[in-house]
Design an enzyme around this catalytic site. Structure first.
Site, PDB file in Angstrom:
ATOM      1  N   GLY A  41      -6.565 -19.856  -3.660  1.00 55.36           N
ATOM      2  CA  GLY A  41      -5.996 -18.518  -3.730  1.00 55.36           C
ATOM      3  C   GLY A  41      -6.047 -17.757  -2.430  1.00 55.36           C
ATOM      4  N   SER A  42      -6.423 -18.409  -1.324  1.00 54.84           N
ATOM      5  CA  SER A  42      -6.500 -17.683  -0.056  1.00 54.84           C
ATOM      6  C   SER A  42      -5.110 -17.514   0.553  1.00 54.84           C
ATOM      7  CB  SER A  42      -7.399 -18.450   0.914  1.00 54.84           C
ATOM      8  OG  SER A  42      -6.948 -19.779   1.060  1.00 54.84           O
ATOM      9  N   ASP A  43      -4.808 -16.296   0.999  1.00 53.96           N
ATOM     10  CA  ASP A  43      -3.541 -16.058   1.659  1.00 53.96           C
ATOM     11  C   ASP A  43      -3.738 -15.073   2.799  1.00 53.96           C
ATOM     12  OD1 ASP A  43      -3.181 -13.317   0.744  1.00 53.96           O
ATOM     13  OD2 ASP A  43      -2.730 -14.144  -1.227  1.00 53.96           O
ATOM     14  N   TYR A  71     -11.186 -14.794  -8.552  1.00 52.61           N
ATOM     15  CA  TYR A  71     -10.246 -14.488  -9.637  1.00 52.61           C
ATOM     16  C   TYR A  71     -10.998 -13.954 -10.856  1.00 52.61           C
ATOM     17  CZ  TYR A  71      -6.243 -16.715  -7.294  1.00 52.61           C
ATOM     18  OH  TYR A  71      -5.207 -17.028  -6.442  1.00 52.61           O
ATOM     19  N   LYS A 124       5.526 -23.862  -3.008  1.00 56.33           N
ATOM     20  CA  LYS A 124       5.436 -22.619  -2.233  1.00 56.33           C
ATOM     21  C   LYS A 124       4.282 -22.704  -1.255  1.00 56.33           C
ATOM     22  CE  LYS A 124       4.327 -18.511  -4.094  1.00 56.33           C
ATOM     23  NZ  LYS A 124       4.521 -17.490  -5.133  1.00 56.33           N
ATOM     24  N   ASP A 164       5.567 -17.317   1.198  1.00 53.81           N
ATOM     25  CA  ASP A 164       4.990 -16.096   0.625  1.00 53.81           C
ATOM     26  C   ASP A 164       4.087 -15.448   1.661  1.00 53.81           C
ATOM     27  OD1 ASP A 164       3.686 -14.168  -0.831  1.00 53.81           O
ATOM     28  OD2 ASP A 164       3.009 -15.510  -2.425  1.00 53.81           O
ATOM     29  N   ASN A 221       2.665 -12.365   1.257  1.00 57.32           N
ATOM     30  CA  ASN A 221       1.666 -11.466   0.656  1.00 57.32           C
ATOM     31  C   ASN A 221       1.551 -10.115   1.356  1.00 57.32           C
ATOM     32  OD1 ASN A 221       0.661 -14.434  -0.057  1.00 57.32           O
ATOM     33  ND2 ASN A 221       0.018 -13.022  -1.665  1.00 57.32           N
ATOM     34  N   GLU A 277       8.751 -14.357   0.028  1.00 60.49           N
ATOM     35  CA  GLU A 277       8.145 -13.536  -1.021  1.00 60.49           C
ATOM     36  C   GLU A 277       7.222 -12.499  -0.406  1.00 60.49           C
ATOM     37  OE1 GLU A 277       6.657 -15.902  -4.190  1.00 60.49           O
ATOM     38  OE2 GLU A 277       5.032 -14.525  -4.680  1.00 60.49           O
ATOM     39  N   GLU A 324       5.171  -9.027  -7.779  1.00 63.22           N
ATOM     40  CA  GLU A 324       3.858  -9.143  -8.404  1.00 63.22           C
ATOM     41  C   GLU A 324       3.007  -7.893  -8.213  1.00 63.22           C
ATOM     42  OE1 GLU A 324       2.424 -12.438  -5.465  1.00 63.22           O
ATOM     43  OE2 GLU A 324       0.627 -11.457  -6.200  1.00 63.22           O
ATOM     44  N   ASP A 329       5.269  -9.621 -13.222  1.00 62.64           N
ATOM     45  CA  ASP A 329       3.882 -10.048 -13.426  1.00 62.64           C
ATOM     46  C   ASP A 329       3.468  -9.498 -14.789  1.00 62.64           C
ATOM     47  OD1 ASP A 329       1.086 -10.721 -11.683  1.00 62.64           O
ATOM     48  OD2 ASP A 329       0.861  -9.333 -13.359  1.00 62.64           O
ATOM     49  N   HIS A 379       5.878 -14.174 -11.323  1.00 63.25           N
ATOM     50  CA  HIS A 379       4.633 -14.459 -10.622  1.00 63.25           C
ATOM     51  C   HIS A 379       3.602 -14.931 -11.634  1.00 63.25           C
ATOM     52  CE1 HIS A 379       0.537 -12.966  -9.332  1.00 63.25           C
ATOM     53  NE2 HIS A 379       0.864 -13.774  -8.351  1.00 63.25           N
ATOM     54  N   GLY A 435      -0.348 -17.573 -11.902  1.00 61.41           N
ATOM     55  CA  GLY A 435      -1.550 -18.022 -11.203  1.00 61.41           C
ATOM     56  C   GLY A 435      -2.711 -17.179 -11.673  1.00 61.41           C
ATOM     57  N   GLU A 488       6.272 -19.466 -11.704  1.00 61.83           N
ATOM     58  CA  GLU A 488       5.214 -19.988 -10.832  1.00 61.83           C
ATOM     59  C   GLU A 488       4.158 -20.717 -11.669  1.00 61.83           C
ATOM     60  OE1 GLU A 488       3.344 -17.023  -8.386  1.00 61.83           O
ATOM     61  OE2 GLU A 488       2.554 -18.571  -7.028  1.00 61.83           O
TER      62      GLU A 488
END
Lengths: 447, 447
Positions: A23-25, A33, A224, A254, A256, A280, A306, A329, A356, A358, A387
């Protein structure tokens, strides 16, 4: 006697996902999470005729502040407990309005942020309850409603310059004849998905390539990648990914929300030769005009949603021609009702909805909305994908099932929102055993 | 040794204003004006050399949910406690960035709603501390800073398509030569105000007329009426008010987000013959394109801002030519730093800033920002007025002073944010004696 909501139970549940950089962006380097999880208890018999019926819902967060969201859900207690259990479209419309129009609580948004997401969790829990009591998966519960009932669920305030109740009714009526056929298609074939699992910024090239190839082998037609940290890095990763999957597989990227308008233009013009399917969240989710400028200033299609706070901002993204894909979302806006408004807006403007998902349980929830859209709103899955991220599904009682790159249509009654009680107990923050063990280890490490 | 923040103290303070219908409008029929109040304690000596220095700030809410906001402030504790006390422009810029860029907490907005307002309260408390330690009222503390320092306070992310740091510096440098002269003018004459006290929807015609006439007699050149409940009612009240104050006094009207675009057009075309000075909050504060349509579709000038979530939305309101007046609020966005960005954006677009105030302590805070704008940013008070409402000032240690329709420039060090400890103790919710007495009376009434 009408059944009543007897209690609202709220849990702060967090998973230590930051330990693996899942989940790192570019904006979220270390998410844990989490879910501010709500259970509506009632004195109704459940659909098996056994235990009292419940509705489950949640806000998805990425760690710190999950407690603030839980406090916001608790503040909604007087709107729910001691009142009739919401089971019909009329009840569910009234509950949504009641939660979002409490004038004192509305001041804390209005209709955005913590308080709005909290309302969404309660609304979604009510839908879980109602669909279960009706013995249907949520997508079908919705898709079986007459257009007139569906329109009553929507709050058209602030929408009427883009979508009137009459236009909404027309959209829903136009889709009515094909409902049964599309529901059958959906049950047979499932709904198209794409996967983000290869693309987290924290992953090594090797891991990314391996996961991308596995995704293609598993039948996904779209993956993605996260971008926005460093342009040279992104160019290298995009090249490697394109080499790994070949020219036919779609690669969305994406950012973010990492960029200003000019940065987004520069970055996307550079990445364009690798043919990204969409960019995105190129910039702030509040920046309608910024998205419009980005869409018109570079060749890649634009997606966002999202983090879009409510239907009013979605309305403007569509009015301004700022997006090619609307990414709803399930747990950001005020639940099913507000997402129905957004699906109708997207249908009016002819823009495909690519949800969206995850996080924790977002795949479980949002699949229902996309499937309902296919059956009863847009009537199409052309250019549409949900997604998929393969995290944390094991904690859910009715987890999503992906087969050859498609979501299987849920058959169990409800909104697929229920976490196993054992998972809630284990990951309750800060008192669950998983966190107590971590805190003990950390204290040992620092002593 | 550098002084340190030793504690963050949070109080849920609520005033039972709904009992008198003070503050009633088309969207908020029964507000209990409240503050999620924060005190930063330090181990620095205060400016008198006596007690440890403190900084005070708050989020303004209208009752329910004040506890949720208090929880959000508490969640910011790790960003503040045990860290150096923020005393310089560099410290205050760093603190603001730290609070708004915590990626996990940012997820709860981003930069909007409960979490963002909580950050604003802490940022403002830090400014109160720093200005007091500098021995200056906040407006002067800011107006004495070099342009280079002021620019460092702003987060330009998402702004650069409308305002670059270089342009901001240019605006501030252009205003530099006149600073001393305007500060002297300000101290001598005070800053223009208008009053909303006559105009609450819950007031009778007689009360409204009496208060409007008193306002004019007191020297106000502008009053404001709430509208949006019922058009015939509004036409009658507007006529009565116009008769009461004559043709020269400005009458602004405020719909508190009540309308869709078409309703706003219809309503304002009907009210236009009475020459309203502006229509405030005609629709959703998120609806940039809606405000633009309303501005271009009827003859009355458009104002908004008290509920605008952040600088990104203000940017778009200006880019789209959607507003004639920018109404900053001291406690809605992330504090002084984000309001500085908004002042700079307004200056860039040449749109006057007319701050929102009232509530609990909003007059006390926002006067400093308008005065700083006059001295060091826009350099003008032409067409500019600060809202004034005569509620609850008695609870503040350094309350605003209005003379002949103008705010006197504060001379005491700090941000005028401090409530009397006795007021906090009396109105703490739910355990303060004022609320315990009400709860006891209520229980007696229902038993």
């Amino acid at each position: 006697m009408r059944p009543t909501v007897t209690e609202i139970e709220v849990h702060d549940v967090r998973f230590p996902t930051s330990e693996e950089l899942d989940g790192s962006d570019a904006m979220n380097p270390d998410p844990d999470y989490s879910a501010a999880y709500v259970v509506l208890r009632t004195d109704a018999q459940d659909e098996t005729g056994g235990a009292p019926a419940e509705g489950h819902g949640f806000v998805f967060t990425i760690g710190r502040g999950n407690d603030v969201t839980a406090a916001a859900i608790r503040s909604l207690r007087p709107h729910v407990v001691g009142r009739p259990a919401p089971l019909t479209a009329a009840d569910l419309g009234a509950l949504y309005r009641d939660l979002t129009h409490d004038s004192q609580l509305r001041w804390l948004g209005p209709e955005k942020g913590v308080m709005h997401m909290a309302a969404g969790a309660v609304v979604n829990a009510a839908w879980d309850l109602a669909a279960r009591q009706a013995g249907k998966p949520l997508w079908q519960f919705l898709a079986d409603m007459p257009p007139e009932d569906l329109v009553q669920l929507v709050d058209f305030r602030y929408l009427s310059d883009a979508l009137t109740p009459e236009e909404a009714l027309e959209i829903l009526r136009a889709a009515e004849p094909g409902r049964a056929e599309r529901a059958a298609q959906l049950r047979e074939r499932g709904y198209p998905a794409y996967t983000t699992s290869p693309g987290w910024l924290g992953y090594s090239d090797e891991k990314m390539i391996k996961l991308a190839q596995e995704a293609v082998a598993d039948g996904f037609g779209q993956i993605k990648l996260k971008v926005g940290g460093d342009l040279d890095e992104d160019l290298r990763r995009m090249r490697l990914a394109r080499e790994a999957v070949g020219p036919e597989v779609r690669i969305a990227v994406d950012a973010n929300q990492r960029w200003d308008v000019a940065e987004a233009l520069r970055w996307m013009r550079a990445l364009a030769p690798y043919e990204p399917h969409w960019i995105e969240e190129p910039t702030s989710p509040d920046d309608v005009l910024g998205h419009a400028a980005i869409r018109s200033g570079q060749p890649v299609k634009v997606a966002t949603g999202e983090h879009v706070a409510n239907r009013v901002v979605f309305k403007q993204l569509l009015q301004a021609g700022a997006v090619d894909f609307v990414q709803i979302d399930a747990a950001r806006v005020a639940g099913v009702n507000e997402n129905l408004a957004i699906l109708l807006l997207a249908a009016k403007y002819g823009v495909p909805v690519c949800p969206h998902a995850g996080g924790v349980g977002l795949c479980e929830l949002v699949q229902h909305l996309a499937m309902f859209d296919f059956v009863a709103v847009s009537g199409s899955w052309e250019d549409r994908v949900i997604e998929y991220v393969d995290h944390l599904h094991e904690h859910f009682a009715d987890p999503v099932v992906i087969e050859r790159g498609r979501y299987r249509a849920p058959a169990e009654p409800g909104f697929s929102a229920r976490m196993h009680p054992e998972s809630i107990a284990a990951y309750r923050y800060p008192d669950g055993p998983e966190w107590q063990a971590r805190n003990a280890a950390q204290q040992e490490g620092t002593s």
